[in-house]
Scaffold this motif. Structure first.
Motif, PDB file in Angstrom:
ATOM      1  N   ILE A  76       0.869  -1.172   0.000  1.00  0.00           N
ATOM      2  CA  ILE A  76       0.000   0.000   0.000  1.00  0.00           C
ATOM      3  C   ILE A  76       0.908   1.226   0.000  1.00  0.00           C
ATOM      4  N   TYR A  77       0.919   1.963  -1.091  1.00  0.00           N
ATOM      5  CA  TYR A  77       1.859   3.084  -1.207  1.00  0.00           C
ATOM      6  C   TYR A  77       1.341   4.349  -0.519  1.00  0.00           C
ATOM      7  N   ALA A  78       2.224   5.324  -0.441  1.00  0.00           N
ATOM      8  CA  ALA A  78       1.963   6.540   0.333  1.00  0.00           C
ATOM      9  C   ALA A  78       0.672   7.234  -0.111  1.00  0.00           C
ATOM     10  N   GLY A  79      -0.133   7.580   0.874  1.00  0.00           N
ATOM     11  CA  GLY A  79      -1.326   8.368   0.596  1.00  0.00           C
ATOM     12  C   GLY A  79      -2.494   7.599   0.036  1.00  0.00           C
ATOM     13  N   ALA A  80      -2.386   6.288  -0.137  1.00  0.00           N
ATOM     14  CA  ALA A  80      -3.528   5.503  -0.594  1.00  0.00           C
ATOM     15  C   ALA A  80      -4.558   5.421   0.534  1.00  0.00           C
ATOM     16  N   LYS A  81      -5.849   5.333   0.158  1.00  0.00           N
ATOM     17  CA  LYS A  81      -6.929   5.328   1.140  1.00  0.00           C
ATOM     18  C   LYS A  81      -7.821   4.113   0.916  1.00  0.00           C
ATOM     19  N   LEU A  82      -7.995   3.307   1.963  1.00  0.00           N
ATOM     20  CA  LEU A  82      -8.908   2.166   1.938  1.00  0.00           C
ATOM     21  C   LEU A  82     -10.019   2.437   2.941  1.00  0.00           C
ATOM     22  N   TYR A  83     -11.224   2.641   2.428  1.00  0.00           N
ATOM     23  CA  TYR A  83     -12.357   2.871   3.321  1.00  0.00           C
ATOM     24  C   TYR A  83     -12.684   1.599   4.109  1.00  0.00           C
ATOM     25  N   ALA A  84     -13.518   1.763   5.118  1.00  0.00           N
ATOM     26  CA  ALA A  84     -13.882   0.648   5.991  1.00  0.00           C
ATOM     27  C   ALA A  84     -14.432  -0.534   5.194  1.00  0.00           C
ATOM     28  N   ASP A  85     -14.094  -1.734   5.636  1.00  0.00           N
ATOM     29  CA  ASP A  85     -14.596  -3.001   5.103  1.00  0.00           C
ATOM     30  C   ASP A  85     -14.003  -3.378   3.739  1.00  0.00           C
ATOM     31  N   THR A  86     -13.022  -2.651   3.262  1.00  0.00           N
ATOM     32  CA  THR A  86     -12.363  -3.024   2.015  1.00  0.00           C
ATOM     33  C   THR A  86     -11.584  -4.324   2.204  1.00  0.00           C
ATOM     34  N   VAL A  87     -11.646  -5.183   1.187  1.00  0.00           N
ATOM     35  CA  VAL A  87     -10.926  -6.459   1.216  1.00  0.00           C
ATOM     36  C   VAL A  87      -9.906  -6.473   0.086  1.00  0.00           C
ATOM     37  N   VAL A  88      -8.652  -6.714   0.413  1.00  0.00           N
ATOM     38  CA  VAL A  88      -7.569  -6.744  -0.569  1.00  0.00           C
ATOM     39  C   VAL A  88      -6.883  -8.099  -0.462  1.00  0.00           C
ATOM     40  N   GLY A  89      -6.687  -8.762  -1.592  1.00  0.00           N
ATOM     41  CA  GLY A  89      -6.088 -10.089  -1.597  1.00  0.00           C
ATOM     42  C   GLY A  89      -4.582 -10.066  -1.415  1.00  0.00           C
ATOM     43  N   ALA A  90      -3.959 -11.192  -1.704  1.00  0.00           N
ATOM     44  CA  ALA A  90      -2.509 -11.339  -1.558  1.00  0.00           C
ATOM     45  C   ALA A  90      -1.782 -10.773  -2.763  1.00  0.00           C
ATOM     46  N   ARG A  91      -0.573 -10.256  -2.506  1.00  0.00           N
ATOM     47  CA  ARG A  91       0.354  -9.790  -3.547  1.00  0.00           C
ATOM     48  C   ARG A  91      -0.245  -8.689  -4.419  1.00  0.00           C
ATOM     49  N   CYS A  92      -1.113  -7.891  -3.844  1.00  0.00           N
ATOM     50  CA  CYS A  92      -1.672  -6.757  -4.577  1.00  0.00           C
ATOM     51  C   CYS A  92      -0.764  -5.535  -4.416  1.00  0.00           C
ATOM     52  N   THR A  93      -0.903  -4.575  -5.328  1.00  0.00           N
ATOM     53  CA  THR A  93      -0.182  -3.313  -5.245  1.00  0.00           C
ATOM     54  C   THR A  93      -1.178  -2.182  -5.428  1.00  0.00           C
ATOM     55  N   ILE A  94      -1.210  -1.267  -4.467  1.00  0.00           N
ATOM     56  CA  ILE A  94      -2.107  -0.112  -4.538  1.00  0.00           C
ATOM     57  C   ILE A  94      -1.234   1.134  -4.489  1.00  0.00           C
ATOM     58  N   HIS A  95      -1.206   1.863  -5.592  1.00  0.00           N
ATOM     59  CA  HIS A  95      -0.264   2.974  -5.715  1.00  0.00           C
ATOM     60  C   HIS A  95      -0.767   4.253  -5.050  1.00  0.00           C
ATOM     61  N   ALA A  96       0.133   5.220  -4.957  1.00  0.00           N
ATOM     62  CA  ALA A  96      -0.111   6.443  -4.200  1.00  0.00           C
ATOM     63  C   ALA A  96      -1.382   7.155  -4.654  1.00  0.00           C
ATOM     64  N   GLY A  97      -2.155   7.601  -3.684  1.00  0.00           N
ATOM     65  CA  GLY A  97      -3.326   8.409  -3.973  1.00  0.00           C
ATOM     66  C   GLY A  97      -4.555   7.638  -4.398  1.00  0.00           C
ATOM     67  N   ALA A  98      -4.456   6.331  -4.571  1.00  0.00           N
ATOM     68  CA  ALA A  98      -5.631   5.548  -4.951  1.00  0.00           C
ATOM     69  C   ALA A  98      -6.633   5.537  -3.796  1.00  0.00           C
TER      70      ALA A  98
END
Length: 346
Positions: free
Chosen positions: A156-178
């Motif tokens: 999870i890169y800098a500044g990314a936002k995951l709202y409550a109850d979000t589910v993210v699997g294995a080996r994912c990449t979430i870039h800045a500001g997403a």
């Protein structure tokens, strides 16, 4: 890090032509490579550099026929591009995974559990009752809301936002500001012409090996889940609306937008600035070319679409060819009409 040609060839299941004991310590583009570097040749447009590059090692296709002597050692593989990608992934992982531990200040909410070998950057925030796997990297200023789940090896890169109850699997990449899980755009028109917001009570689910580009936004579902299937790759600045479903190993390029409740099949390609209307579906392996707009469901697998409104690529190209000739066709039609109306000269 330094490796021998033989070690690299073994990892890529390739064959060495040249000095297998030679060492390299960096990767480079073929036109810029210097001694001690490793490069590759996948596009034959760059073949002239094969004979002039300063690289020590070049990854090439098994079937490549040399036109003249090459100074560098060669590693012959089935797919040079894929093999070089494997090396880039290894290099990237080795540089990233050096980050471990917790930088202060960082917040971990009550009831949240995080696995071993993780990294939490300064000013990162993890809410309550989250479940986070092993080897997860969470960079500074990332926000993870309550009750989120994150699989092993995700970044999870800098500044990314995951709202409550979000589910993210294995080996994912979430870039800045997403932003994952922001409120879906749902409003009920009222008799007085105003709009009433419809509560968005669902969440966002990412399956394993998904990549989300910088500043991309994925809205939560009104009910249920906005679902991004295994292996999906999404570019920067993409908008996916509530209740969208994206099939396995689909790729979506920058500036694309997908309206609510649309379902995209497996192995599809949406090029840059593509727009999809809501409540439609795309069959598996559909390709939509840049700046096209899709307004109806596509039921036949493997279609190539172009235009706005988008339709079959071959028909679109024929229509565009006719469109370019419209001024000349109009002039000829006007001349024909005049010749039929004007009386013949004696």
């Amino acid at each position: 890090m330094e490796f021998t040609v033989g070690q690299i060839a073994e990892a890529l299941r390739g064959e060495v032509e040249g000095d297998a004991a030679q060492r390299v310590d960096r990767l480079a583009k073929i036109e810029e490579a210097q001694a001690g570097s490793l490069t590759f040749l996948a596009n034959l447009k760059y073949e002239p550099y094969l004979y002039t590059t300063g690289a020590s090692v070049i990854i090439v296709s098994r079937g490549l026929v040399l036109r003249q002597p090459v100074q560098a050692s060669l590693i012959r593989v089935d797919d040079p591009y894929s093999s070089f990608t494997t090396l880039l992934e290894f290099y990237q992982q080795s540089t990233r995974t050096g980050k471990r531990g917790v930088e202060e200040p960082a917040y971990l909410g009550s009831g949240s559990v995080i696995g071993e070998n993780h990294y939490r950057g300064a000013f990162s925030y993890i809410g309550q009752n989250c479940r986070i796997g092993q080897n997860v990297l969470i960079f500074p200023h990332a926000y993870i809301g309550d009750r989120c789940t994150i699989g092993d090896g995700t970044i999870i890169y800098a500044g990314a936002k995951l709202y409550a109850d979000t589910v993210v699997g294995a080996r994912c990449t979430i870039h800045a500001g997403a932003v994952l899980g922001s409120e879906g755009f749902g409003f009920a028109p009222q008799l007085d012409g105003s709009y009433r917001a419809i509560p968005q009570t669902g969440n966002v689910i990412l399956e394993d090996d998904v990549r989300i580009g910088a500043n991309t936004t994925i809205d939560c579902a009104t009910m249920g889940a906005t679902l991004i299937r295994e292996g999906v790759k999404i570019d920067n600045l993409v908008q996916l609306a509530h209740n969208v479903e994206v099939g396995r190993h689909t790729v979506i390029a920058a500036h694309a937008g997908v309206s609510g409740s649309t379902k995209i099949g497996d192995f599809c390609v949406l090029a840059g600035q593509v727009g999809l209307a809501g409540h439609l579906s795309l069959a598996n392996r559909t390709t939509v070319t840049a700046q096209s707009g899709v307004g109806k469901s596509i039921k036949v697998e493997g279609e190539f679409l172009q235009g706005s409104p988008a339709f079959n690529l071959r028909d679109s190209l024929r229509a565009n060819a006719i469109f370019r000739h419209l001024p000349d066709l109009e002039r000829r039609l006007t001349q024909l009409e005049r010749s039929r109306i004007e009386p013949e000269k004696p």
